[in-house]
Motif scaffolding. Structure first.
Motif, PDB file in Angstrom:
ATOM      1  N   GLN A  59      34.808  32.519  38.285  1.00 30.46           N
ATOM      2  CA  GLN A  59      34.072  32.127  37.101  1.00 30.46           C
ATOM      3  C   GLN A  59      34.877  32.647  35.913  1.00 30.46           C
ATOM      4  OE1 GLN A  59      29.990  33.297  36.859  1.00 30.46           O
ATOM      5  NE2 GLN A  59      29.331  32.053  38.573  1.00 30.46           N
ATOM      6  N   PRO A  60      34.500  32.285  34.708  1.00 25.53           N
ATOM      7  CA  PRO A  60      35.235  32.820  33.556  1.00 25.53           C
ATOM      8  C   PRO A  60      34.905  34.279  33.305  1.00 25.53           C
ATOM      9  CG  PRO A  60      33.414  31.445  32.837  1.00 25.53           C
ATOM     10  CD  PRO A  60      33.485  31.291  34.312  1.00 25.53           C
ATOM     11  N   HIS A  61      35.281  35.148  34.247  1.00 32.25           N
ATOM     12  CA  HIS A  61      35.000  36.572  34.124  1.00 32.25           C
ATOM     13  C   HIS A  61      36.265  37.416  34.237  1.00 32.25           C
ATOM     14  CE1 HIS A  61      30.850  35.267  34.636  1.00 32.25           C
ATOM     15  NE2 HIS A  61      30.453  36.467  34.307  1.00 32.25           N
ATOM     16  N   GLY A  62      37.425  36.800  34.130  1.00 31.70           N
ATOM     17  CA  GLY A  62      38.650  37.569  34.033  1.00 31.70           C
ATOM     18  C   GLY A  62      39.126  38.217  35.312  1.00 31.70           C
ATOM     19  N   VAL A  63      38.547  37.865  36.461  1.00 33.24           N
ATOM     20  CA  VAL A  63      38.962  38.447  37.728  1.00 33.24           C
ATOM     21  C   VAL A  63      39.690  37.382  38.539  1.00 33.24           C
ATOM     22  CG1 VAL A  63      38.220  39.585  39.851  1.00 33.24           C
ATOM     23  CG2 VAL A  63      37.015  40.049  37.710  1.00 33.24           C
ATOM     24  N   PRO A  64      41.015  37.486  38.711  1.00 30.19           N
ATOM     25  CA  PRO A  64      41.724  36.490  39.505  1.00 30.19           C
ATOM     26  C   PRO A  64      41.334  36.574  40.976  1.00 30.19           C
ATOM     27  CG  PRO A  64      43.199  38.276  38.885  1.00 30.19           C
ATOM     28  CD  PRO A  64      41.910  38.507  38.159  1.00 30.19           C
ATOM     29  N   VAL A  65      41.236  35.422  41.626  1.00 30.07           N
ATOM     30  CA  VAL A  65      40.906  35.343  43.044  1.00 30.07           C
ATOM     31  C   VAL A  65      42.141  34.845  43.786  1.00 30.07           C
ATOM     32  CG1 VAL A  65      39.448  34.251  44.796  1.00 30.07           C
ATOM     33  CG2 VAL A  65      38.476  34.905  42.580  1.00 30.07           C
ATOM     34  N   TYR A  66      42.710  35.700  44.641  1.00 23.62           N
ATOM     35  CA  TYR A  66      43.884  35.357  45.427  1.00 23.62           C
ATOM     36  C   TYR A  66      43.426  34.890  46.807  1.00 23.62           C
ATOM     37  CZ  TYR A  66      46.523  37.976  41.897  1.00 23.62           C
ATOM     38  OH  TYR A  66      47.073  38.426  40.720  1.00 23.62           O
ATOM     39  N   THR A  67      43.892  33.712  47.225  1.00 21.18           N
ATOM     40  CA  THR A  67      43.524  33.134  48.519  1.00 21.18           C
ATOM     41  C   THR A  67      44.785  32.675  49.225  1.00 21.18           C
ATOM     42  OG1 THR A  67      41.420  32.363  47.610  1.00 21.18           O
ATOM     43  CG2 THR A  67      42.130  31.390  49.689  1.00 21.18           C
ATOM     44  N   ILE A  68      44.957  33.066  50.485  1.00 18.65           N
ATOM     45  CA  ILE A  68      46.084  32.624  51.295  1.00 18.65           C
ATOM     46  C   ILE A  68      45.547  31.912  52.524  1.00 18.65           C
ATOM     47  CG2 ILE A  68      48.074  33.336  52.670  1.00 18.65           C
ATOM     48  CD1 ILE A  68      48.497  35.666  50.815  1.00 18.65           C
ATOM     49  N   ARG A  69      45.925  30.655  52.681  1.00 20.20           N
ATOM     50  CA  ARG A  69      45.534  29.855  53.853  1.00 20.20           C
ATOM     51  C   ARG A  69      44.023  29.795  54.035  1.00 20.20           C
ATOM     52  NH1 ARG A  69      49.946  32.260  58.212  1.00 20.20           N
ATOM     53  NH2 ARG A  69      51.766  31.111  57.468  1.00 20.20           N
ATOM     54  N   GLY A  70      43.294  29.685  52.932  1.00 21.95           N
ATOM     55  CA  GLY A  70      41.848  29.590  52.998  1.00 21.95           C
ATOM     56  C   GLY A  70      41.131  30.908  53.117  1.00 21.95           C
ATOM     57  N   VAL A  71      41.857  32.020  53.148  1.00 24.39           N
ATOM     58  CA  VAL A  71      41.253  33.338  53.293  1.00 24.39           C
ATOM     59  C   VAL A  71      41.195  33.976  51.906  1.00 24.39           C
ATOM     60  CG1 VAL A  71      41.338  35.566  54.466  1.00 24.39           C
ATOM     61  CG2 VAL A  71      42.186  33.509  55.615  1.00 24.39           C
ATOM     62  N   GLY A  72      40.015  33.992  51.330  1.00 26.89           N
ATOM     63  CA  GLY A  72      39.833  34.541  49.995  1.00 26.89           C
ATOM     64  C   GLY A  72      38.383  34.903  49.778  1.00 26.89           C
ATOM     65  N   PHE A  73      38.091  35.539  48.662  1.00 25.86           N
ATOM     66  CA  PHE A  73      36.739  35.969  48.328  1.00 25.86           C
ATOM     67  C   PHE A  73      36.482  35.597  46.884  1.00 25.86           C
ATOM     68  CE2 PHE A  73      33.679  39.851  48.035  1.00 25.86           C
ATOM     69  CZ  PHE A  73      32.596  39.011  48.239  1.00 25.86           C
ATOM     70  N   ALA A  74      35.759  34.492  46.660  1.00 26.01           N
ATOM     71  CA  ALA A  74      35.571  33.938  45.322  1.00 26.01           C
ATOM     72  C   ALA A  74      34.430  34.633  44.593  1.00 26.01           C
ATOM     73  CB  ALA A  74      35.315  32.436  45.415  1.00 26.01           C
ATOM     74  N   ASP A  75      34.472  35.964  44.551  1.00 26.88           N
ATOM     75  CA  ASP A  75      33.465  36.748  43.842  1.00 26.88           C
ATOM     76  C   ASP A  75      34.033  37.171  42.494  1.00 26.88           C
ATOM     77  OD1 ASP A  75      31.272  38.309  43.168  1.00 26.88           O
ATOM     78  OD2 ASP A  75      32.060  40.069  44.202  1.00 26.88           O
ATOM     79  N   TYR A  76      33.232  36.990  41.446  1.00 30.46           N
ATOM     80  CA  TYR A  76      33.735  37.303  40.106  1.00 30.46           C
ATOM     81  C   TYR A  76      33.488  38.747  39.691  1.00 30.46           C
ATOM     82  CZ  TYR A  76      28.860  36.758  38.578  1.00 30.46           C
ATOM     83  OH  TYR A  76      27.502  36.883  38.417  1.00 30.46           O
TER      84      TYR A  76
END
Length: 782
Positions: free
Chosen positions: A87-104
């Motif tokens: 979300q527009p909260h300034g926290v980049p979300v890094y995802t590799i091969r579908g493994v990520g955590f889209a928490d802001y």
């Protein structure tokens, strides 16, 4: 982008390959070899082709040539990597091969381990400002828990700084680009004594104009100014003939504007509603204008952040055995404002105030002889403490009905402390000619404590909402105790857990979770011929659980999510062909993903708000290709392709649009894709450099990146459309590399695209990508 208008991802690459194959033989006869990249992915220097894991490595020269200016740009050159904002909260979300955590939320650890000079950055928000004066960047894919300090499931990104030099050197780089942005970078390096060397580097980005985003509701209002500066000082000391100490001091300050989102009508993408709710302000939807966005003029999105820290690495050679210790401390202070709604009034504006301290200590012993057995054992300790206040301003939203004036403001404040200890071992054994077996394991014991509440800010607005609307009619289940009125400044979350010491009260939520697990890896390498390596790996990693740092109404909303685990099966080939002119790497993998940590919707009396949960079962399968081809002297083609298929196998997700308190509606989300998992990612770069005189060289370079459609978090975020971007550069330089002048353009066809999507109180919103930008840079070395 409609399917019939998509640009085929392989079209440009196919044309380039056909063009190169048609070059005259006299040109192709001018052959040289590609330079081998040295990496430290396995805690020692190795040629990238000798490492039996999938790793993409980029030297400083390659990063410069590809036009990479920030950590977020790495996704355009790394197959299988995405870097977005949840979300527009300034926290980049890094995802590799579908493994990520889209928490802001700030408190969430990344599934991708992030390291700078072997020091872990456990929270993604700390990675701003690291990408300058670097020697290389390494992207390791799959669980790497045997050699890296904090648990993770996706892989690692290692940022490696340029080290002090034996001889005096220095340089300066100046740049000016569209929207009146000025970049300046400089370094000086060299010996202090015959046993000490130092390097100091500084980088700053400043805006001379008013920014690139335009307000939808206030013509002439702008956002997007840059104001940041980073300094790094390195000291390399020879303590004795067999011992050295490396010290890293760093400081980063960022007072730039944050990006604002743009609201859009959800019905245009097939959603049943625009999600717009009654408000006293005007909502202006925008599509087709990448510079359009909106924000509240009373609380414009802004940063006031500082990161400062120190690390020290001691290496001691005892003859056949090497002792390494790494100590580090970082302090991150943050005051940031955001506008998640993208509207010109205070619908859901945010003020984040964060104080974060991180300490880590690693000690390891390793062999340093040339035998066919390499081993490493060690221990790692880490501690971090985070205090955060997350104030939500809704003075002009539809919630203002309950307390206008002053509207509704709430403060979610919490403290989180994490302490972890790990012991690990790693062995590489060449048990036969051309065969090598690698075994690695790590045991981690981690404890995380969390305490917090959503408070009335002191103006009584949350108390008014609670006392006159929620308490008598909605919030308190029948037969449960009435907690009494919520006082100004008081804690406003109700403990509805029968048997809890604070049952029936408005009380601070406190809890702790402990995780102790093994991670392991088994790899078999085989080199059938020179310059060809076959490898197969089975590995298992985990990422510990955590807590929801967003606003809450009840204690059950704050119960921790549990640890996730991933078992990886991977095979690949690395090859150097045609006398070293072509480097071609292929890898295929299958991931068994259990209890994936995922954003969800919490259905509450004040609406559907942010929550976190676990997806019981998922899987991911994919194939990746990376090629570097020196077609002829001065002409190089780089190409990366990633195909990915992800699927949720078991998950009952909350339906955000159908759910309303007290009825939570769920649907079977099995068969859905994982978030931030585009089926195709393709990138390519063509570079040609040639002498125009005995003292001057010319360089032309163009690159493209294609990112396929991909979904947001299931039931939480609308999908993200595919996009195709093209960049170009032209430069003139001295033959001895003393100076260079480069003109460049990014997104030169001004393609509209968006990086992420989300929902807010009023709207569906998108974070737009940058429009066409162009500029010039001057580089001088002395």
């Amino acid at each position: 982008m409609p399917a019939e208008n998509r640009i085929p991802p392989f079209s440009l690459a196919s044309c380039l390959i056909f063009l190169f194959s048609a070059l005259p033989a006299s040109v192709l006869g001018q052959q040289t070899a590609l330079e081998e990249v040295i990496v430290t992915a396995q805690k020692r220097e190795q040629g990238i082709n000798d490492v039996g894991i999938t790793v993409n490595a980029f030297t400083a020269a390659q990063l410069e040539n590809y036009g990479v200016r920030s950590a977020e740009d790495l996704e355009t050159i790394t197959p299988g990597l995405t870097v977005t904002d949840a979300q527009p909260h300034g926290v980049p979300v890094y995802t590799i091969r579908g493994v990520g955590f889209a928490d802001y939320t700030t408190s969430a650890s990344s599934t991708v381990g992030l390291y700078f000079d072997e020091v872990n950055l456990p929270y993604a928000v700390m990675t701003r400002g690291v990408l300058f004066d670097v020697e290389r960047v390494e992207v390791l894919k799959g669980p790497q828990g045997d050699l890296y300090g904090r648990n993770s499931t996706a892989g690692q990104i290692n940022f490696v700084s340029r080290k002090p030099t034996e001889e005096f050197a220095g340089g300066i780089k100046l740049g000016y680009s569209r929207f009146d942005v000025i970049d300046a970078e400089a370094y000086v390096s060299g010996p202090l004594t015959d046993k000490a060397r130092a390097r100091v580097a500084v980088k700053t980005t400043q805006s001379a104009g008013d920014g690139w985003q335009k307000s939808l509701s206030r013509p002439g209002d702008r956002l997007g100014e840059y104001d940041d500066i980073a300094v790094r000082g390195l000291l390399d000391l020879d303590i004795s003939d067999n011992a050295s100490l490396f010290i890293n001091l760093h400081w980063y300050e960022d007072n730039s504007d944050n990006m604002a989102p743009t609201p859009f009508d959800g019905t245009t993408i097939g959603l049943p509603t625009s999600l717009a709710l009654p408000t006293p302000g005007n909502i202006v939807f925008s599509e087709g204008k990448s510079r359009s966005a909106d924000w509240s003029p009373d609380l414009p999105p802004k940063r006031d952040n500082t990161l400062k820290g120190v690390s020290a690495k001691l290496d001691w050679d005892f003859g056949g055995v090497n002792l390494t210790t790494i100590s580090s401390y970082d302090k991150f202070d943050r005051d940031e404002t955001f506008d998640p709604s993208g509207v010109g009034f205070e619908d859901a504006d945010v003020l984040n105030t964060t104080d974060l301290e991180v300490f880590s200590q690693e000690i390891r012993l390793s062999s340093n002889n040339d035998s066919n057995l390499y081993w490493l054992v060690g221990a790692h300790y880490s501690w971090d403490d985070m205090s955060e206040s997350y104030i939500l301003f809704m003075d002009e939203s539809f919630f203002a009905f309950f307390g206008n004036p002053p509207g509704l403001d709430i403060d979610t404040a919490y403290d989180q402390t994490t302490e972890a200890f790990a012991g690990f071992g790693h062995i590489e054994y060449e048990f036969a000619k051309d065969f090598r077996l690698t075994l690695g394991a790590r045991y981690t014991d981690e404890k995380r404590e969390w305490s917090g509440c959503t408070y009335d800010t002191g103006d009584g607005s949350l108390g008014a909402l609670w006392n006159f609307i929620l308490t008598p009619f909605v919030m308190i289940p029948q037969g449960f105790p009435d907690p009494g009125p919520l006082l100004p400044g008081g804690c406003g979350i109700y403990d509805e857990r029968a048997g809890s010491p604070t049952f029936g009260q408005l009380a601070v939520f406190s809890d702790e979770i402990s995780t102790d697990r093994w991670m392991w890896k088994v790899t078999l390498d085989y080199s059938p011929v020179e310059d060809v390596l076959l490898y197969g790996t089975v590995s298992k990693g985990f990422k510990s659980g955590g807590f929801n740092g967003a606003a809450a109404q009840t204690h059950t909303q704050l119960l921790p999510y549990t640890a996730e685990t991933l078992t990886s099966y991977e095979a690949g080939i690395k090859s150097a062909l045609f006398d070293g002119r072509l480097q071609l790497n292929l890898a295929g993998f299958y991931y068994d993903y259990e209890d994936k940590q995922e954003p969800t919707v919490a259905v509450t009396p004040v609406g559907n708000i942010s929550g976190l949960t676990n997806v019981p079962e998922s899987e991911s399968v994919g194939i990746e290709m990376e090629a570097h081809w020196l077609v002829t002297t001065g002409l190089t083609l780089d190409l990366g392709v990633a195909w990915l298929n992800t699927e949720i196998k078991e998950y009952e997700a909350v339906d955000e649009l159908a759910s309303a308190w007290p009825n939570e509606v769920r649907f079977d989300a099995s068969g859905s894709d994982l978030a931030n998992s585009p089926p195709w990612q393709v990138n390519g770069t063509l570079t040609y450099e040639w002498p125009v005189s005995s003292s001057l060289n010319m360089k032309l370079a163009g690159d493209f990146s294609y990112k396929d459609d991909n979904s947001g978090a299931e039931g939480v975020q609308p999908p993200i459309s595919d996009y195709f971007l093209v960049n170009a550069r032209a430069g003139l330089s001295a033959a001895d590399d003393r100076w260079s002048v480069t003109v460049w353009g990014r997104n030169i066809f001004n393609h509209e695209y968006w990086l992420s999507t989300s929902t807010s109180n009023c709207c569906f919103v998108r974070m737009n990508g940058m429009p066409a930008t162009y500029g010039v840079s001057l580089d001088y070395n002395f």
